[in-house]
Enzyme design. Structure first.
Site, PDB file in Angstrom:
ATOM      1  N   ARG A   1       7.476   0.564  13.360  1.00  0.00           N
ATOM      2  CA  ARG A   1       8.060   0.079  12.086  1.00  0.00           C
ATOM      3  C   ARG A   1       9.256  -0.843  12.324  1.00  0.00           C
ATOM      4  NH1 ARG A   1       5.559   3.483   8.208  1.00  0.00           N
ATOM      5  NH2 ARG A   1       5.058   5.484   9.127  1.00  0.00           N
TER       6      ARG A   1
ATOM      7  N   ALA B   1       3.157  -0.817   4.719  1.00  0.00           N
ATOM      8  CA  ALA B   1       2.758  -0.909   6.131  1.00  0.00           C
ATOM      9  C   ALA B   1       2.314  -2.321   6.525  1.00  0.00           C
ATOM     10  CB  ALA B   1       1.651   0.091   6.409  1.00  0.00           C
TER      11      ALA B   1
ATOM     12  N   PRO C   1       0.789  -1.230   0.000  1.00  0.00           N
ATOM     13  CA  PRO C   1       0.000   0.000   0.000  1.00  0.00           C
ATOM     14  C   PRO C   1       0.823   1.283   0.000  1.00  0.00           C
ATOM     15  CG  PRO C   1      -0.175  -1.167   2.102  1.00  0.00           C
ATOM     16  CD  PRO C   1       0.494  -2.098   1.136  1.00  0.00           C
ATOM     17  N   ASN C   2       0.298   2.236  -0.716  1.00  0.00           N
ATOM     18  CA  ASN C   2       0.827   3.609  -0.820  1.00  0.00           C
ATOM     19  C   ASN C   2       2.082   3.732  -1.682  1.00  0.00           C
ATOM     20  OD1 ASN C   2      -1.174   4.862   0.940  1.00  0.00           O
ATOM     21  ND2 ASN C   2      -0.219   3.679   2.563  1.00  0.00           N
TER      22      ASN C   2
ATOM     23  N   ASN D   1       8.221  -5.440  -1.060  1.00  0.00           N
ATOM     24  CA  ASN D   1       8.124  -4.309  -0.149  1.00  0.00           C
ATOM     25  C   ASN D   1       6.655  -4.244   0.245  1.00  0.00           C
ATOM     26  OD1 ASN D   1       7.899  -1.961   1.249  1.00  0.00           O
ATOM     27  ND2 ASN D   1       9.028  -0.702  -0.222  1.00  0.00           N
TER      28      ASN D   1
ATOM     29  N   ARG E   1       4.602  11.162  -2.284  1.00  0.00           N
ATOM     30  CA  ARG E   1       4.370  11.239  -0.839  1.00  0.00           C
ATOM     31  C   ARG E   1       5.707  11.277  -0.090  1.00  0.00           C
ATOM     32  NH1 ARG E   1       3.693   5.756   2.632  1.00  0.00           N
ATOM     33  NH2 ARG E   1       4.956   4.461   1.306  1.00  0.00           N
TER      34      ARG E   1
ATOM     35  N   HIS F   1      12.844  -2.364   2.033  1.00  0.00           N
ATOM     36  CA  HIS F   1      12.249  -1.117   2.498  1.00  0.00           C
ATOM     37  C   HIS F   1      13.097   0.023   1.980  1.00  0.00           C
ATOM     38  CE1 HIS F   1       9.641  -3.432   4.985  1.00  0.00           C
ATOM     39  NE2 HIS F   1      10.693  -4.074   5.477  1.00  0.00           N
ATOM     40  N   ILE F   2      12.437   0.981   1.375  1.00  0.00           N
ATOM     41  CA  ILE F   2      13.154   2.124   0.811  1.00  0.00           C
ATOM     42  C   ILE F   2      13.815   2.931   1.933  1.00  0.00           C
ATOM     43  CG2 ILE F   2      12.826   4.296  -0.438  1.00  0.00           C
ATOM     44  CD1 ILE F   2      10.384   2.795  -1.822  1.00  0.00           C
ATOM     45  N   SER F   3      13.062   3.148   2.994  1.00  0.00           N
ATOM     46  CA  SER F   3      13.588   3.914   4.132  1.00  0.00           C
ATOM     47  C   SER F   3      14.246   2.979   5.139  1.00  0.00           C
ATOM     48  CB  SER F   3      12.442   4.679   4.810  1.00  0.00           C
ATOM     49  OG  SER F   3      11.502   3.766   5.367  1.00  0.00           O
TER      50      SER F   3
ATOM     51  N   TYR G   1      10.979   8.928   1.170  1.00  0.00           N
ATOM     52  CA  TYR G   1      10.941   7.895   0.135  1.00  0.00           C
ATOM     53  C   TYR G   1      11.600   8.310  -1.187  1.00  0.00           C
ATOM     54  CZ  TYR G   1       7.675   5.727   3.380  1.00  0.00           C
ATOM     55  OH  TYR G   1       7.113   5.161   4.504  1.00  0.00           O
TER      56      TYR G   1
ATOM     57  N   GLU H   1      13.106  -9.066   1.368  1.00  0.00           N
ATOM     58  CA  GLU H   1      12.259  -7.961   1.842  1.00  0.00           C
ATOM     59  C   GLU H   1      13.004  -6.655   1.615  1.00  0.00           C
ATOM     60  OE1 GLU H   1      11.418  -8.618   5.961  1.00  0.00           O
ATOM     61  OE2 GLU H   1      10.580  -6.614   6.270  1.00  0.00           O
TER      62      GLU H   1
ATOM     63  N   ARG I   1      13.067   4.914  12.325  1.00  0.00           N
ATOM     64  CA  ARG I   1      11.768   5.591  12.327  1.00  0.00           C
ATOM     65  C   ARG I   1      10.936   5.180  13.557  1.00  0.00           C
ATOM     66  NH1 ARG I   1       9.173   5.055   6.551  1.00  0.00           N
ATOM     67  NH2 ARG I   1       7.859   6.693   7.444  1.00  0.00           N
TER      68      ARG I   1
HETATM   69  C1  DHK Z   1       7.120   1.712   3.062  1.00  0.00           C
HETATM   70  C2  DHK Z   1       5.981   2.026   3.738  1.00  0.00           C
HETATM   71  O1  DHK Z   1       4.887   2.397   3.103  1.00  0.00           O
HETATM   72  C3  DHK Z   1       5.948   2.019   5.227  1.00  0.00           C
HETATM   73  O2  DHK Z   1       4.669   1.690   5.719  1.00  0.00           O
HETATM   74  C4  DHK Z   1       7.002   1.119   5.818  1.00  0.00           C
HETATM   75  C5  DHK Z   1       8.319   1.156   3.728  1.00  0.00           C
HETATM   76  C6  DHK Z   1       8.358   1.412   5.208  1.00  0.00           C
HETATM   77  C7  DHK Z   1       9.596   1.562   2.999  1.00  0.00           C
HETATM   78  O3  DHK Z   1      10.488   2.140   3.590  1.00  0.00           O
HETATM   79  O4  DHK Z   1       9.685   1.274   1.803  1.00  0.00           O
HETATM   80  O5  DHK Z   1       7.027   1.289   7.217  1.00  0.00           O
END
Ligand code: DHK
Length: 155
Positions: free
Chosen positions: A112, A78, A11-12, A75, A19, A101-103, A24, A99, A108
């Protein structure tokens, strides 16, 4: 037969580049998809690249990978921190799972810091920006034993 890697985004991530670019980055998901496709082409791997805001859809793609996928790069957004259902689906997949994660999720909020997916993942990449996807695909090529022209794959 050519190996297929499923690159799944939760999601997102469709809003990537729009965003919270301070977290990100400015690259869009389409930019990431293009880079992943180019790298997979160089590595001689087929790629299925997907994004969904729906947990069930992500699970359905993981089930599909059981039949047609050699590896999964995921990825989960959330859902990383909440989804036992995605963990269960990944546990029903036999190939390698990485797995991404961009961040750097560990720098954080504390919610998370826990990942259900990490209980299944063979490797985790966090905080390398969108480059993390390419690093994961490099690892996929290595563990699947396909040739990779990318430097640094000896480990
Ligand atoms: C991306 C998201 O949308 C967050 O909900 C995760 C992750 C981190 C990312 O860092 O790619 O907590």
């Amino acid at each position: 037969m050519t190996s297929t890697v499923f690159v799944l985004n939760g999601p997102n991530l469709n809003l990537l580049g729009k965003r919270q670019p301070d977290i990100y980055g400015h690259e869009t998901l389409s930019d990431v998809e293009t880079a992943c496709r180019e790298q997979c082409a160089r590595q001689g791997i087929e790629i299925r690249f997907h994004q969904s805001n729906t947990e069930g859809q992500i699970i359905d793609w993981i089930h599909e990978a059981r039949d047609t996928g050699a590896a999964i790069v995921i990825n989960p957004g959330a859902y990383t921190h909440t989804s036992v259902a995605i963990l269960d689906a990944l546990n029903a997949f036999d190939g390698p799972v990485f797995e991404v994660h961009i961040s750097n999720v560990h720098r954080r909020e504390s919610f998370r810091h826990h990942s259900y997916v990490s209980l299944r993942a063979d490797g985790v990449i966090a905080g390398f920006g969108t480059q993390g996807y390419l690093l994961a695909l490099q690892r996929v090529a290595h563990v699947l034993g396909v040739s990779s022209p990318v430097a640094g794959t000896a480990v």
